[in-house]
Design an enzyme around this catalytic site. Sequence first.
Site, PDB file in Angstrom:
ATOM      1  N   TYR A 198       0.842  -1.198   0.000  1.00 15.28           N
ATOM      2  CA  TYR A 198       0.000   0.000   0.000  1.00 15.28           C
ATOM      3  C   TYR A 198       0.873   1.243   0.000  1.00 15.28           C
ATOM      4  O   TYR A 198       1.827   1.330   0.774  1.00 15.28           O
ATOM      5  CB  TYR A 198      -0.914   0.037   1.223  1.00 15.28           C
ATOM      6  N   GLU A 228      -0.611   4.668  -0.345  1.00 13.29           N
ATOM      7  CA  GLU A 228      -1.486   5.846  -0.479  1.00 13.29           C
ATOM      8  C   GLU A 228      -0.711   7.123  -0.219  1.00 13.29           C
ATOM      9  O   GLU A 228       0.077   7.207   0.724  1.00 13.29           O
ATOM     10  CB  GLU A 228      -2.659   5.746   0.497  1.00 13.29           C
ATOM     11  N   ASP A 257      -7.523  14.221 -24.626  1.00 13.38           N
ATOM     12  CA  ASP A 257      -7.445  12.811 -24.256  1.00 13.38           C
ATOM     13  C   ASP A 257      -6.735  12.119 -25.419  1.00 13.38           C
ATOM     14  O   ASP A 257      -7.320  11.927 -26.489  1.00 13.38           O
ATOM     15  CB  ASP A 257      -8.866  12.270 -24.062  1.00 13.38           C
ATOM     16  N   THR A 314      -4.251   6.725 -21.797  1.00 13.52           N
ATOM     17  CA  THR A 314      -3.966   5.370 -21.345  1.00 13.52           C
ATOM     18  C   THR A 314      -2.528   5.039 -21.745  1.00 13.52           C
ATOM     19  O   THR A 314      -1.880   5.799 -22.465  1.00 13.52           O
ATOM     20  CB  THR A 314      -4.916   4.339 -21.989  1.00 13.52           C
ATOM     21  N   LYS A 331      -2.243   1.433 -25.484  1.00 11.52           N
ATOM     22  CA  LYS A 331      -2.658   1.395 -26.897  1.00 11.52           C
ATOM     23  C   LYS A 331      -1.406   1.563 -27.769  1.00 11.52           C
ATOM     24  O   LYS A 331      -0.537   0.702 -27.715  1.00 11.52           O
ATOM     25  CB  LYS A 331      -3.728   2.463 -27.126  1.00 11.52           C
ATOM     26  N   ARG A 363      -1.696  -2.077 -18.977  1.00 18.53           N
ATOM     27  CA  ARG A 363      -3.075  -1.555 -19.055  1.00 18.53           C
ATOM     28  C   ARG A 363      -3.285  -0.533 -17.939  1.00 18.53           C
ATOM     29  O   ARG A 363      -3.536  -0.891 -16.798  1.00 18.53           O
ATOM     30  CB  ARG A 363      -4.046  -2.727 -18.902  1.00 18.53           C
TER      31      ARG A 363
HETATM   32  N1  DSN Z   1     -12.080   0.972 -25.383  1.00 17.02           N
HETATM   33  C1  DSN Z   1     -11.228   1.985 -25.977  1.00 17.02           C
HETATM   34  C2  DSN Z   1     -11.131   1.830 -27.441  1.00 17.02           C
HETATM   35  O1  DSN Z   1     -11.242   0.726 -27.905  1.00 17.02           O
HETATM   36  O2  DSN Z   1     -10.922   2.817 -28.126  1.00 17.02           O
HETATM   37  C3  DSN Z   1     -11.635   3.328 -25.575  1.00 17.02           C
HETATM   38  O3  DSN Z   1     -11.714   3.368 -24.199  1.00 17.02           O
END
Ligand code: DSN
Length: 419
Positions: free
Chosen positions: A55, A57, A201, A227, A230, A236
């Site tokens: 932990y 925090e 974003d 994120t 990708k 993730r």
């Molecule tokens: N699920 C993502 C995508 O496939 O673009 C977006 O959050």
Amino acid sequence: MSIMSRTLAQADPEVSEIINNELERQQNTLMLIPSENYASRATMAVTGSVMTNKYTEGYPGKRYYNGCIYYDEMENLCIDRAKALFRAEHANVQPHTGSTANMAAYFAMLEPGDKILAMKLEHGGHLTHGHSVNFSGKLYDANFYGLSEDTDQLDYEEVRRRAHEVKPKLIVCGASAYPRTIDFRQFREIADEVGALLMADIAHVAGLVAAGVHPDPVPVCDVVTSTTHKTLRGPRSAFILSTKKWAREIDRAVFPGLQGGALMHVVAAKAVAFKEAQSLFFREYQRQIIRNGQALASSLLEEGFRLVTGGTDNHLMLVDLRNKDISGRDAANLMEEAGMVVNKNAIPGDPLPPAETSGIRPGTPGLTTRGMQEPEMQQIGKMIARVIHDGRSDQKVLAEVRAQVRELCEAFPIYEHLP
Ligand code: DSN
């Protein structure tokens, strides 16, 4: 043998078998979902490391638990790497996911009921950009801009008109299903005209931005969220960049505003991914993603497919299947039978519901990670065409394409080090 030292196969054969099956699925299918990728061996090793046990925090130097010396070191390393990679004044690397990163960004900048202006989900935006079924549409007064009806591209004059009409506190730019470059500077000009804050974003294009092959939102936005799994090809998870001005608000919004303890094994894996993304190999990888996108798009066009906007500038394309007399859902299911995994996706003005859709959204990050280049993209375009044109009525076609998929997967293996 102690419960602590058994291998997974010894401790839990059922879970082990499912994971082995998933490894085999990943190895033997062509993954065309543009928001997925294959994390590196180092990233995965760190995700399964002892950093999962603690932990933490709070933030480095200000923790609520003892024993955080190496967690402070790790989080500082991760923050420094994120800031260096994106040339940002501030980074928060604790958000668990893209949705919580967006939520924290809104918590930092907005009060409930404030107006936001973002891209419609149906035109390529994201659920967390104000959709009515999502917290962002329930907590805030969400307003939208769409794409030009003539070009299916962003029309900055229309965004400007909407901004002057709505007078939002925050303009959100960035998309989940937009195949063209986003001009963040134009969004900044519009935001300044109406006195709005600007958030980008960049979950989809983060890798392209890091490599300098997509315009950079950091110099012109108040806050940037993303994120890490990708195009960026990390674990993730997610992170937030901001100007110094928003640093304190962002940090307070993430913890204690939204999350408890950070997932420090994932923070450590993000540090690894940010380092990988600084390499020349990564830059070349991102350039190849785009070249592959263009090659796949031209192959599909040659086969008579319609692409929304006529092509792509980035890692994905939107295929409008209405001239093929098949829905996005049926096309994606058929392709999966042939070993090609893609997602159905709404196209602008889609007459079909979201669970069906008239389009698919193929992308090239995963194929490019496997080492594939333009000739393979040409071949995959033809394989997709064969499946959509003839696979519905002919199981033999599906079997033949499945065999081609297998050959490609064997020629471009992934995770060879795993048993
Ligand atoms: N699920 C993502 C995508 O496939 O673009 C977006 O959050």
